[in-house]
Scaffold this active site. Structure first.
Site, PDB file in Angstrom:
ATOM      1  N   GLY A  37     -16.472 -43.718 -16.327  1.00  8.29           N
ATOM      2  CA  GLY A  37     -15.892 -45.019 -16.648  1.00  8.29           C
ATOM      3  C   GLY A  37     -16.222 -45.507 -18.054  1.00  8.29           C
ATOM      4  N   TYR A  38     -15.976 -46.803 -18.269  1.00  7.02           N
ATOM      5  CA  TYR A  38     -16.071 -47.440 -19.582  1.00  7.02           C
ATOM      6  C   TYR A  38     -15.151 -46.683 -20.551  1.00  7.02           C
ATOM      7  CZ  TYR A  38     -18.160 -50.829 -22.670  1.00  7.02           C
ATOM      8  OH  TYR A  38     -18.357 -51.905 -23.504  1.00  7.02           O
ATOM      9  N   HIS A  43     -11.286 -40.489 -22.975  1.00  5.84           N
ATOM     10  CA  HIS A  43     -10.861 -40.463 -21.575  1.00  5.84           C
ATOM     11  C   HIS A  43      -9.331 -40.530 -21.476  1.00  5.84           C
ATOM     12  CE1 HIS A  43     -14.963 -42.484 -20.938  1.00  5.84           C
ATOM     13  NE2 HIS A  43     -15.062 -41.347 -20.292  1.00  5.84           N
ATOM     14  N   GLN A  67     -27.275 -37.143 -11.912  1.00  7.14           N
ATOM     15  CA  GLN A  67     -27.298 -36.450 -13.209  1.00  7.14           C
ATOM     16  C   GLN A  67     -28.119 -37.212 -14.257  1.00  7.14           C
ATOM     17  OE1 GLN A  67     -22.871 -36.671 -13.510  1.00  7.14           O
ATOM     18  NE2 GLN A  67     -23.228 -37.068 -15.678  1.00  7.14           N
ATOM     19  N   SER A 192     -18.822 -43.403 -24.592  1.00  2.00           N
ATOM     20  CA  SER A 192     -19.222 -44.677 -23.967  1.00  2.00           C
ATOM     21  C   SER A 192     -20.579 -45.108 -24.494  1.00  2.00           C
ATOM     22  CB  SER A 192     -19.306 -44.525 -22.444  1.00  2.00           C
ATOM     23  OG  SER A 192     -18.116 -43.976 -21.936  1.00  2.00           O
TER      24      SER A 192
HETATM   25  P1  AMP Z   1     -17.918 -39.368 -19.290  1.00  2.00           P
HETATM   26  O1  AMP Z   1     -17.258 -40.585 -18.736  1.00  2.00           O
HETATM   27  O2  AMP Z   1     -18.693 -39.611 -20.550  1.00  2.00           O
HETATM   28  O3  AMP Z   1     -18.682 -38.598 -18.240  1.00  2.00           O
HETATM   29  O4  AMP Z   1     -16.747 -38.397 -19.740  1.00  2.00           O
HETATM   30  C1  AMP Z   1     -15.701 -38.060 -18.868  1.00  2.00           C
HETATM   31  C2  AMP Z   1     -14.893 -36.959 -19.494  1.00  2.00           C
HETATM   32  O5  AMP Z   1     -14.395 -37.388 -20.755  1.00  2.00           O
HETATM   33  C3  AMP Z   1     -15.706 -35.688 -19.748  1.00  2.00           C
HETATM   34  O6  AMP Z   1     -14.908 -34.554 -19.456  1.00  2.00           O
HETATM   35  C4  AMP Z   1     -15.987 -35.787 -21.225  1.00  2.00           C
HETATM   36  O7  AMP Z   1     -16.192 -34.527 -21.835  1.00  2.00           O
HETATM   37  C5  AMP Z   1     -14.721 -36.424 -21.720  1.00  2.00           C
HETATM   38  N1  AMP Z   1     -14.927 -37.057 -23.021  1.00  2.00           N
HETATM   39  C6  AMP Z   1     -15.930 -37.902 -23.380  1.00  2.00           C
HETATM   40  N2  AMP Z   1     -15.832 -38.222 -24.681  1.00  2.00           N
HETATM   41  C7  AMP Z   1     -14.738 -37.567 -25.154  1.00  2.00           C
HETATM   42  C8  AMP Z   1     -14.106 -37.495 -26.430  1.00  2.00           C
HETATM   43  N3  AMP Z   1     -14.567 -38.152 -27.495  1.00  2.00           N
HETATM   44  N4  AMP Z   1     -13.002 -36.715 -26.544  1.00  2.00           N
HETATM   45  C9  AMP Z   1     -12.522 -36.037 -25.490  1.00  2.00           C
HETATM   46  N5  AMP Z   1     -13.058 -36.078 -24.259  1.00  2.00           N
HETATM   47  C10 AMP Z   1     -14.163 -36.826 -24.098  1.00  2.00           C
END
Ligand code: AMP
Length: 290
Positions: A37-38, A43, A67, A192
């Protein structure tokens, strides 16, 4: 004005499973985008890609406690579920799966998925147990949503490699797709956790990626030895991120994540840096084949 379709917000385990399996049974292709989220542009890029490649898009929004290590930012992790729901709707998501922790982990839950070897490298060293939590929650999400495709960001390169290995080893009928890192105008990978950066640290943060780009240009000039490349990048970081502290900077094989002494074929240069309250990660793919 064009009306955005309504995104269904589902917090119940049985409901998401019934819905996704029914979609599959009707012949629809389903994509899953797991998130904590966020939402930000990274995303949204994953959701948009999924929207363009499958019939139904499920986004999971779950700040997965397993995690996070002791003393990490589980409590402080930024959250804004209402804004997230609006952004998911805008991105054309069909279902937003937002369970609470009690729903995801039954009492006395004691089954774990470990991707041995890969989970000890890079972030695994400073975050013991992190990838066990990631692999376990992703396996659970795959069982709940039975996706044809699951979409992940390459920013979290090690996570992508581990999830791919897990899906292959456990025969999940899911293709794991990695998508490019979305960056701010100055090159900082969108995250985030960037909200943890105060203005002073935010000004230094783009140098993390500039250092990786420097490495790529050194390779173009003919440098091949990992220690030489990393020494030059470290020197750059020392000058441009004076308030930061390196967690790791490693040149690794893109699939096995083993350190490479000498660049051959394809490699990933991966970095983790502590800067103020944030721990930033980034990486660049370096190829001699291009
Ligand atoms: P998170 O919410 O941080 O766990 O990220 C969820 C998904 O978004 C994961 O597959 C991350 O690798 C992807 N993600 C996070 N930041 C980026 C970014 N800057 N560009 C592309 N994908 C991202």
């Amino acid at each position: 004005m064009e009306q955005c379709p309504v995104v269904q917000i589902i917090s119940d385990i049985e409901s998401i499973q019934t819905k996704c399996w029914a979609w599959r049974a009707q012949g629809a292709t389903v994509a899953l985008v797991p998130t904590m989220g966020y939402f930000h542009a990274g995303h949204i890029s994953l959701m948009s890609w999924a929207r363009d490649h499958t019939d139904k898009v499920v986004v999971s929004l779950f700040v997965n406690p397993t995690q996070f290590g002791p003393g990490e930012d589980l409590e402080a992790y930024p959250r804004d579920p209402e804004r997230d729901a609006a952004m998911a709707r805008e991105a054309g998501v069909d279902a937003l799966f937002a369970p609470d922790t009690g729903a995801m982990y039954a009492p006395e839950s004691s089954t774990w998925v470990g991707v041995e070897g890969l989970d000890q490298r890079l972030c695994g060293r400073s975050r013991p147990g992190h990838f066990r939590g990631v692999a376990t929650v992703v396996a659970k999400l795959f069982n709940l949503t039975a996706p044809h495709l699951a979409v992940f960001g390459r920013k979290d390169w090690q996570q992508l490699v581990i999830v791919r290995r897990m899906a292959r080893d456990l025969n999940f009928p899911t293709q794991v797709v990695g998508r490019p890192t979305v960056r701010e105008h100055d090159g900082l990978a969108v995250s985030s956790r960037n909200v943890y950066l105060d203005p002073h640290h935010r000004a230094q943060a783009p140098n993390l990626y500039r250092g990786l780009q420097l490495a790529a240009s050194l390779v173009e000039e003919g440098l091949r030895r990992s220690d030489e490349i990393r020494a030059r990048v470290r020197d750059f970081y020392g000058r441009t991120i004076p308030d930061g502290e390196e967690d790791y900077l490693e040149l690794v094989h893109p699939g096995r994540l083993e350190p490479m002494e000498e660049l051959e074929g394809e490699a990933v240069l991966a970095v983790a840096y502590r800067l103020g309250k944030a721990r930033l990660i980034d990486n660049i793919r370096i190829s001699l084949d291009d």
